[in-house]
Scaffold this motif. Structure first.
Motif, PDB file in Angstrom:
ATOM      1  N   PHE A  32       0.836  -1.199   0.000  1.00 59.45           N
ATOM      2  CA  PHE A  32       0.000   0.000   0.000  1.00 59.45           C
ATOM      3  C   PHE A  32       0.872   1.251   0.000  1.00 59.45           C
ATOM      4  CE2 PHE A  32      -3.952  -2.008   2.224  1.00 59.45           C
ATOM      5  CZ  PHE A  32      -4.068  -2.890   1.170  1.00 59.45           C
ATOM      6  N   ARG A  33       2.168   1.053  -0.262  1.00 67.15           N
ATOM      7  CA  ARG A  33       3.149   2.124  -0.374  1.00 67.15           C
ATOM      8  C   ARG A  33       3.420   2.773   0.983  1.00 67.15           C
ATOM      9  NH1 ARG A  33      -0.556   3.649  -3.992  1.00 67.15           N
ATOM     10  NH2 ARG A  33      -0.231   5.902  -3.930  1.00 67.15           N
ATOM     11  N   SER A  34       3.918   3.970   0.992  1.00 62.87           N
ATOM     12  CA  SER A  34       4.422   4.579   2.224  1.00 62.87           C
ATOM     13  C   SER A  34       3.330   4.735   3.283  1.00 62.87           C
ATOM     14  CB  SER A  34       5.018   5.949   1.926  1.00 62.87           C
ATOM     15  OG  SER A  34       5.393   6.601   3.128  1.00 62.87           O
ATOM     16  N   ASP A  35       3.707   4.466   4.536  1.00 65.40           N
ATOM     17  CA  ASP A  35       2.791   4.660   5.659  1.00 65.40           C
ATOM     18  C   ASP A  35       3.172   5.899   6.472  1.00 65.40           C
ATOM     19  OD1 ASP A  35       0.466   3.700   6.932  1.00 65.40           O
ATOM     20  OD2 ASP A  35       1.634   2.771   8.533  1.00 65.40           O
ATOM     21  N   ASP A  36       4.042   6.725   5.909  1.00 68.59           N
ATOM     22  CA  ASP A  36       4.504   7.948   6.578  1.00 68.59           C
ATOM     23  C   ASP A  36       3.442   9.036   6.412  1.00 68.59           C
ATOM     24  OD1 ASP A  36       5.730  10.236   7.477  1.00 68.59           O
ATOM     25  OD2 ASP A  36       7.499  10.070   6.186  1.00 68.59           O
ATOM     26  N   HIS A  37       2.685   9.326   7.474  1.00 70.35           N
ATOM     27  CA  HIS A  37       1.597  10.296   7.373  1.00 70.35           C
ATOM     28  C   HIS A  37       2.040  11.724   7.664  1.00 70.35           C
ATOM     29  CE1 HIS A  37       1.250  10.551  11.789  1.00 70.35           C
ATOM     30  NE2 HIS A  37       1.460   9.245  11.788  1.00 70.35           N
ATOM     31  N   GLU A  38       3.324  11.927   7.850  1.00 69.74           N
ATOM     32  CA  GLU A  38       3.820  13.275   8.103  1.00 69.74           C
ATOM     33  C   GLU A  38       4.491  13.908   6.888  1.00 69.74           C
ATOM     34  OE1 GLU A  38       6.348  13.025  11.493  1.00 69.74           O
ATOM     35  OE2 GLU A  38       4.671  12.868  12.917  1.00 69.74           O
ATOM     36  N   LYS A  39       5.002  13.066   5.971  1.00 74.78           N
ATOM     37  CA  LYS A  39       5.745  13.615   4.838  1.00 74.78           C
ATOM     38  C   LYS A  39       5.339  13.006   3.499  1.00 74.78           C
ATOM     39  CE  LYS A  39       9.938  14.614   7.524  1.00 74.78           C
ATOM     40  NZ  LYS A  39      11.405  14.398   7.639  1.00 74.78           N
ATOM     41  N   VAL A  75       0.401   9.522   0.265  1.00 79.48           N
ATOM     42  CA  VAL A  75      -0.345   8.275   0.419  1.00 79.48           C
ATOM     43  C   VAL A  75      -0.365   7.837   1.878  1.00 79.48           C
ATOM     44  CG1 VAL A  75       1.528   6.607  -0.004  1.00 79.48           C
ATOM     45  CG2 VAL A  75      -0.812   6.027  -0.630  1.00 79.48           C
ATOM     46  N   GLY A  76       0.714   8.108   2.614  1.00 78.04           N
ATOM     47  CA  GLY A  76       0.707   7.833   4.046  1.00 78.04           C
ATOM     48  C   GLY A  76      -0.335   8.667   4.764  1.00 78.04           C
ATOM     49  N   LEU A  77      -0.503   9.916   4.329  1.00 74.63           N
ATOM     50  CA  LEU A  77      -1.546  10.775   4.884  1.00 74.63           C
ATOM     51  C   LEU A  77      -2.923  10.197   4.569  1.00 74.63           C
ATOM     52  CD1 LEU A  77      -2.563  13.414   6.185  1.00 74.63           C
ATOM     53  CD2 LEU A  77      -2.324  14.495   3.932  1.00 74.63           C
ATOM     54  N   LEU A  78      -3.096   9.674   3.357  1.00 71.99           N
ATOM     55  CA  LEU A  78      -4.375   9.063   2.993  1.00 71.99           C
ATOM     56  C   LEU A  78      -4.657   7.854   3.883  1.00 71.99           C
ATOM     57  CD1 LEU A  78      -6.776   9.200   1.075  1.00 71.99           C
ATOM     58  CD2 LEU A  78      -5.482   7.804  -0.551  1.00 71.99           C
ATOM     59  N   HIS A  79      -3.632   7.049   4.188  1.00 74.89           N
ATOM     60  CA  HIS A  79      -3.791   5.951   5.151  1.00 74.89           C
ATOM     61  C   HIS A  79      -4.384   6.470   6.457  1.00 74.89           C
ATOM     62  CE1 HIS A  79      -0.219   3.379   3.386  1.00 74.89           C
ATOM     63  NE2 HIS A  79      -1.205   3.552   2.517  1.00 74.89           N
ATOM     64  N   GLU A  80      -3.757   7.526   6.978  1.00 69.92           N
ATOM     65  CA  GLU A  80      -4.152   8.066   8.281  1.00 69.92           C
ATOM     66  C   GLU A  80      -5.588   8.589   8.246  1.00 69.92           C
ATOM     67  OE1 GLU A  80      -3.985   9.387  12.269  1.00 69.92           O
ATOM     68  OE2 GLU A  80      -2.850   7.893  11.124  1.00 69.92           O
ATOM     69  N   GLU A  81      -5.941   9.290   7.184  1.00 68.83           N
ATOM     70  CA  GLU A  81      -7.290   9.828   7.081  1.00 68.83           C
ATOM     71  C   GLU A  81      -8.327   8.713   7.015  1.00 68.83           C
ATOM     72  OE1 GLU A  81      -5.998  13.948   4.751  1.00 68.83           O
ATOM     73  OE2 GLU A  81      -7.492  12.611   3.874  1.00 68.83           O
ATOM     74  N   MET A  82      -8.015   7.670   6.271  1.00 69.21           N
ATOM     75  CA  MET A  82      -8.944   6.539   6.179  1.00 69.21           C
ATOM     76  C   MET A  82      -9.099   5.847   7.527  1.00 69.21           C
ATOM     77  SD  MET A  82      -7.855   4.967   2.479  1.00 69.21           S
ATOM     78  CE  MET A  82      -9.009   3.587   2.593  1.00 69.21           C
ATOM     79  N   GLU A 134      10.027  22.157   4.293  1.00 68.87           N
ATOM     80  CA  GLU A 134       9.018  21.973   5.332  1.00 68.87           C
ATOM     81  C   GLU A 134       7.595  21.882   4.779  1.00 68.87           C
ATOM     82  OE1 GLU A 134       9.685  25.336   7.806  1.00 68.87           O
ATOM     83  OE2 GLU A 134      11.464  24.500   8.786  1.00 68.87           O
ATOM     84  N   ARG A 135       7.457  21.904   3.463  1.00 69.56           N
ATOM     85  CA  ARG A 135       6.128  21.966   2.869  1.00 69.56           C
ATOM     86  C   ARG A 135       5.332  20.679   3.043  1.00 69.56           C
ATOM     87  NH1 ARG A 135       7.345  25.493  -2.657  1.00 69.56           N
ATOM     88  NH2 ARG A 135       7.758  27.451  -1.546  1.00 69.56           N
ATOM     89  N   LYS A 136       5.994  19.533   2.968  1.00 73.97           N
ATOM     90  CA  LYS A 136       5.255  18.284   3.134  1.00 73.97           C
ATOM     91  C   LYS A 136       4.626  18.202   4.523  1.00 73.97           C
ATOM     92  CE  LYS A 136       7.938  15.616  -0.218  1.00 73.97           C
ATOM     93  NZ  LYS A 136       8.858  14.465  -0.417  1.00 73.97           N
ATOM     94  N   GLU A 137       5.417  18.583   5.534  1.00 71.72           N
ATOM     95  CA  GLU A 137       4.870  18.603   6.888  1.00 71.72           C
ATOM     96  C   GLU A 137       3.739  19.612   7.013  1.00 71.72           C
ATOM     97  OE1 GLU A 137       8.044  18.635   6.049  1.00 71.72           O
ATOM     98  OE2 GLU A 137       9.313  17.575   7.484  1.00 71.72           O
ATOM     99  N   ALA A 138       3.855  20.730   6.292  1.00 74.48           N
ATOM    100  CA  ALA A 138       2.800  21.750   6.331  1.00 74.48           C
ATOM    101  C   ALA A 138       1.514  21.230   5.686  1.00 74.48           C
ATOM    102  CB  ALA A 138       3.274  23.011   5.616  1.00 74.48           C
ATOM    103  N   TYR A 139       1.657  20.529   4.570  1.00 75.94           N
ATOM    104  CA  TYR A 139       0.486  19.935   3.919  1.00 75.94           C
ATOM    105  C   TYR A 139      -0.228  18.970   4.870  1.00 75.94           C
ATOM    106  CZ  TYR A 139       1.502  21.535  -0.876  1.00 75.94           C
ATOM    107  OH  TYR A 139       1.695  22.286  -1.999  1.00 75.94           O
ATOM    108  N   THR A 140       0.550  18.090   5.512  1.00 77.45           N
ATOM    109  CA  THR A 140      -0.073  17.056   6.344  1.00 77.45           C
ATOM    110  C   THR A 140      -0.665  17.636   7.625  1.00 77.45           C
ATOM    111  OG1 THR A 140       2.077  16.504   7.336  1.00 77.45           O
ATOM    112  CG2 THR A 140       1.414  15.239   5.409  1.00 77.45           C
ATOM    113  N   ALA A 141       0.016  18.600   8.228  1.00 74.06           N
ATOM    114  CA  ALA A 141      -0.518  19.221   9.449  1.00 74.06           C
ATOM    115  C   ALA A 141      -1.835  19.933   9.155  1.00 74.06           C
ATOM    116  CB  ALA A 141       0.510  20.191  10.029  1.00 74.06           C
ATOM    117  N   ARG A 142      -1.881  20.667   8.056  1.00 76.29           N
ATOM    118  CA  ARG A 142      -3.111  21.359   7.673  1.00 76.29           C
ATOM    119  C   ARG A 142      -4.232  20.357   7.384  1.00 76.29           C
ATOM    120  NH1 ARG A 142      -3.097  24.600   2.085  1.00 76.29           N
ATOM    121  NH2 ARG A 142      -2.946  22.432   1.369  1.00 76.29           N
ATOM    122  N   ALA A 143      -3.897  19.283   6.679  1.00 79.19           N
ATOM    123  CA  ALA A 143      -4.902  18.275   6.323  1.00 79.19           C
ATOM    124  C   ALA A 143      -5.501  17.634   7.568  1.00 79.19           C
ATOM    125  CB  ALA A 143      -4.265  17.208   5.432  1.00 79.19           C
TER     126      ALA A 143
END
Length: 456
Positions: free
Chosen positions: A57-64, A67-74, A435-444
Motif C-alpha cells: 500500500f506504499r508509504s505509511d509515513d503520514h507526516e511527509k 499516500v501515508g496521509l491518505l492511510h491516516e485519514e482513512m 518543510e512543505r510536506k509537513e505543512a500539507y499534512t498538518a493542515r490536512a
C-alpha cells in the motif's frame, strides 16, 4: 433481504463502500461475480478485496508522504481495509505491505459478520434502471457490464494496461550474492516493531557489464502479442512494464526501479570501504506474505512471455536458480472520463441513482481505490438516511483526490492518478520548501478533524 443500496463489485472499493454503509444499519446487496462461476484475467481466487498486483500500500509515513496521509485519514474514518491491512502487515521498511491472503480473509470475515449486508456471488451484466447503486467493478469490468456503462455514458471507456510483477520463493534466492537492506536504512524502526530486522528488502546487485547485458535481454525478449484493438492503448506510468521502461533508454532503469543509491553491498566490502559499495544497479524484492516465503520483484511488472521471464530474470545475480510462485502478466484496465461524466458526489450525470467508485473512476492504486469506495459509501449513506452531505476538505488527501477525479482534472487529458501533494491547494508562500510536506499534512489533519463530526 431487500436492499437499500446495491454495490456491484467486491474489490477494494466495493468492500469498503459496503462496510461504510452496512455498519450504519443500511441494507446492502454486494454482488461479486468471482465465486459464482466467473473470474477475470488477473484474479487468482474468489476472496473479496483480493490484491492482484503488488502487496504494498506504499508509504505509511503520514507526516511527509501523501499516500501515508491518505492511510491516516482513512483510519480516522473507520476504514475496514486499513484495519485489515494493519492486521495483515508484513515488514517492508516504511511502507505498508500485507500478506495478501490474510488481508482478503480479514475483509471478508468482517463483512460477512454484518447483519444488514448480503454478499451474493453473481455477475451483473447491465446497470440497474433504478435504486441506489454503486458500481465498483474496477479496471477489470466484465465486457457485458462495460458495454452497458459505455451505453449509459454515451462514450467508450478509456483503457490502459496494468502489468503484474513476478513473485519468487525466498529459499531459491542465493543470499551469498544478494543481501538484505532498506535504502538508506529508512523505516528501520517501523520494521522492528513488526518483527522485522530493519533490513526489509532483498537486493540483487549488478555490475555495469551485467546491467547492460540484462538491459539488452529485456529489449530482445519475446513479448506478449497485442490484439488489434489493444495496439494503441496507453500504459499508466506507475505500472509500466519493465521492458517498456527499458526501451526509453539504457539508463532509465538505473533511475527507476533499479536505482542503487543508498544500498551498500556488504559482499563488496574492502578495507577502504568496510560497509561495502553501491552496485551499478540493483534489483529489489519485497516480502509478499507473513511467512516470508514469497518475495515480489519490485517494479518488475512485465509483458514478457513466461519462458522469457524465467530465462531473463535468472540472469540477475542471486536469482540464477530462482523458482517463481507467480510469473508476471498483463491485463486491460478500464476507467471513465470522470471529470466529464460524474458529479461531485460520484454520481453519473445521466443517471444520478448510480455512483461509481474505485479505479474505474480514474484513481490509481489500492489505497486510492479504497478511499474512493469509502467516500462513495459515506455519500450513499447520507443520501439513504436523509442527511446533508458535506464533502471532505479540499486540503485533505481524501478531498484533494476526490476533487481531482470529479472536476478539477483536465477532461481532455484525464489519466489515472495516484494521490500526491500536487493535487492539494498550495500552502503559504513563506513556508520553506523542505518543510512543505509537513505543512500539507498538518493542515490536512487539522481540517479533517473539523470535518469528521459531520459523518454522524
Amino acid at each position: 433481504m431487500d436492499h437499500q443500496v446495491h454495490i456491484i463489485g467486491g474489490g477494494m472499493a466495493g468492500s469498503e463502500a459496503a462496510w461504510q454503509l452496512a455498519r450504519r444499519g443500511i441494507r446492502v446487496r454486494l454482488s461479486e461475480m468471482r465465486g459464482g462461476g466467473d473470474t477475470t484475467p488477473a484474479h487468482q481466487g474468489k476472496g473479496l478485496a483480493e490484491l492482484v498486483c503488488s502487496n504494498s500500500f506504499r508509504s505509511d509515513d503520514h507526516e511527509k508522504n501523501a499516500v501515508g496521509l491518505l492511510h491516516e485519514e482513512m483510519r480516522r474514518c473507520g476504514s475496514l481495509l486499513m484495519a485489515a491491512a494493519d492486521k495483515a502487515r508484513v515488514p517492508a521498511g516504511s511502507a505498508l505491505a500485507v500478506d495478501r491472503d490474510v488481508f482478503s480473509a480479514e475483509v471478508e470475515a468482517a463483512l460477512a459478520a454484518l447483519p444488514t449486508l448480503e454478499i451474493v456471488r453473481e455477475r451483473v451484466d447491465t446497470l440497474p434502471d433504478q435504486g441506489l447503486t454503486i458500481v465498483a467493478t474496477g479496471p477489470l469490468t466484465a465486457p457485458a457490464l462495460a458495454g452497458s456503462i459505455g451505453a449509459a455514458t454515451g462514450a467508450e471507456s478509456l483503457a490502459f494496461f496494468d502489468a503484474i510483477a513476478p513473485i519468487v520463493y525466498r529459499d531459491s534466492i542465493d543470499m551469498d550474492v544478494a543481501w538484505m537492506a532498506s535504502r538508506w536504512d529508512k523505516g528501520a524502526e517501523a520494521s522492528l516493531a513488526l518483527g522485522g530486522d530493519g533490513r526489509d528488502y532483498i537486493n540483487c546487485p549488478m555490475t555495469k557489464e551485467q546491467y547492460f547485458a540484462f538491459w539488452e535481454e529485456l529489449q530482445a525478449g519475446e513479448k506478449t502479442e497485442f490484439r488489434e484493438w489493444e495496439a494503441n492503448t496507453p500504459y499508466f506510468d506507475g505500472c509500466m512494464p519493465i521492458e517498456v521502461m527499458a526501451a526509453r533508454g539504457p539508463e532509465t532503469l538505473r533511475f527507476g526501479p533499479m536505482k542503487p543509491v543508498g544500498l551498500d553491498n556488504p559482499h563488496w566490502a574492502t578495507a577502504e570501504h568496510p560497509n561495502g559499495r553501491w552496485p551499478y544497479a540493483v534489483v529489489q524484492l519485497r516480502q509478499d506474505n507473513k511467512l516470508g516465503s514469497l518475495w515480489n520483484m519490485v517494479g518488475f511488472q512485465t509483458k514478457l512471455k513466461y519462458a522469457e521471464q524465467v530465462r531473463i530474470f535468472r540472469t540477475i545475480p542471486g536469482l540464477e536458480k530462482a523458482e517463481f510462485a507467480r510469473l508476471g502478466g498483463l491485463h486491460r484496465n478500464t476507467f471513465l472520463n470522470s471529470p466529464t461524466l460524474l458529479d461531485r458526489q460520484l454520481r453519473l450525470r445521466s443517471a444520478p441513482h448510480i455512483r461509481f467508485a474505485g479505479q474505474i473512476t480514474g484513481c490509481e492504486g489500492y489505497v486510492e481505490s479504497a478511499s474512493v469506495g469509502l467516500l462513495a459509501g459515506l455519500m450513499a449513506a447520507a443520501e439513504t438516511l436523509g442527511r446533508a452531505w458535506t464533502p471532505p476538505p479540499r486540503t485533505s488527501a481524501l478531498g484533494a483526490l476526490m476533487s481531482h477525479i470529479t472536476g478539477d482534472a483536465e477532461a481532455e487529458t484525464f489519466q489515472p492518478m495516484n494521490v500526491n501533494f500536487g493535487l492539494f491547494p498550495p500552502v503559504a508562500d513563506d513556508v520553506r520548501k523542505k518543510e512543505r510536506k509537513e505543512a500539507y499534512t498538518a493542515r490536512a489533519k487539522a481540517d479533517l478533524a473539523c470535518w469528521l463530526p459531520s459523518l454522524g
